[in-house]
Write an enzyme that holds these catalytic residues in place. Structure first.
Site, PDB file in Angstrom:
ATOM      1  N   ILE A  66       0.825  -1.204   0.000  1.00 49.33           N
ATOM      2  CA  ILE A  66       0.000   0.000   0.000  1.00 49.33           C
ATOM      3  C   ILE A  66       0.863   1.260   0.000  1.00 49.33           C
ATOM      4  O   ILE A  66       1.871   1.331   0.708  1.00 49.33           O
ATOM      5  CB  ILE A  66      -0.865   0.024   1.291  1.00 49.33           C
ATOM      6  CG1 ILE A  66      -1.768  -1.209   1.327  1.00 49.33           C
ATOM      7  CG2 ILE A  66      -1.677   1.311   1.404  1.00 49.33           C
ATOM      8  CD1 ILE A  66      -2.373  -1.464   2.697  1.00 49.33           C
ATOM      9  N   CYS A  67       0.432   2.268  -0.774  1.00 41.41           N
ATOM     10  CA  CYS A  67       1.048   3.600  -0.663  1.00 41.41           C
ATOM     11  C   CYS A  67      -0.068   4.627  -0.793  1.00 41.41           C
ATOM     12  O   CYS A  67      -1.239   4.310  -0.581  1.00 41.41           O
ATOM     13  CB  CYS A  67       2.151   3.804  -1.696  1.00 41.41           C
ATOM     14  SG  CYS A  67       1.545   4.002  -3.386  1.00 41.41           S
ATOM     15  N   ARG A  68       0.267   5.845  -1.165  1.00 39.13           N
ATOM     16  CA  ARG A  68      -0.745   6.899  -1.224  1.00 39.13           C
ATOM     17  C   ARG A  68      -1.667   6.725  -2.429  1.00 39.13           C
ATOM     18  O   ARG A  68      -2.881   6.782  -2.307  1.00 39.13           O
ATOM     19  CB  ARG A  68      -0.064   8.273  -1.282  1.00 39.13           C
ATOM     20  CG  ARG A  68      -1.001   9.440  -1.016  1.00 39.13           C
ATOM     21  CD  ARG A  68      -0.248  10.744  -1.088  1.00 39.13           C
ATOM     22  NE  ARG A  68       0.123  11.041  -2.458  1.00 39.13           N
ATOM     23  CZ  ARG A  68      -0.632  11.742  -3.311  1.00 39.13           C
ATOM     24  NH1 ARG A  68      -1.798  12.204  -2.938  1.00 39.13           N
ATOM     25  NH2 ARG A  68      -0.226  11.965  -4.531  1.00 39.13           N
ATOM     26  N   MET A  94      -4.082   4.715  -0.632  1.00 35.32           N
ATOM     27  CA  MET A  94      -4.874   5.223   0.494  1.00 35.32           C
ATOM     28  C   MET A  94      -5.859   6.315   0.074  1.00 35.32           C
ATOM     29  O   MET A  94      -6.868   6.522   0.727  1.00 35.32           O
ATOM     30  CB  MET A  94      -3.953   5.741   1.605  1.00 35.32           C
ATOM     31  CG  MET A  94      -3.242   4.642   2.377  1.00 35.32           C
ATOM     32  SD  MET A  94      -4.365   3.397   3.094  1.00 35.32           S
ATOM     33  CE  MET A  94      -5.099   4.344   4.444  1.00 35.32           C
TER      34      MET A  94
END
Length: 100
Positions: A66-68, A94
């Protein structure tokens, strides 16, 4: 060697968590991004620290990265996949997770 990277949507991740499934989430964002909130079950390993923290990532387990927005996590997932890890990229990151 062009093998497909698996993707999962933020809503699918939410469903797995709601169902109480045991899943491994790895958030590769920076500290200041994490400060704005992360999925509580996620382990935080900054993108730049992944290579020296590989021993913290279980090769026998599948991990959702997961990242932005989904770009960095895609790069990390490809790197890990190359090293023989089972990984899935959370598409939209996210940003999408919060909107969902």
């Amino acid at each position: 060697m062009d093998y497909e990277l698996k993707e999962i949507s933020p809503s699918e991740v939410k469903s797995l968590l709601r169902e109480g499934k045991k899943i491994s989430l790895i958030d590769v964002r920076e500290d200041e991004e994490i400060a704005e909130g992360k999925i509580s079950e996620a382990k935080h390993i900054k993108m730049g620290e992944i290579p020296e923290r590989l021993d913290e990532i279980d090769k026998n387990e599948e991990h959702i990265i997961i990242c932005r927005s989904g770009r960095r996590s895609e790069n990390v997932a490809l790197f890990l996949q190359d090293k023989g890890y089972k990984v899935i990229n959370m598409s939209g990151g996210m940003l999408a997770y919060k909107q969902d």
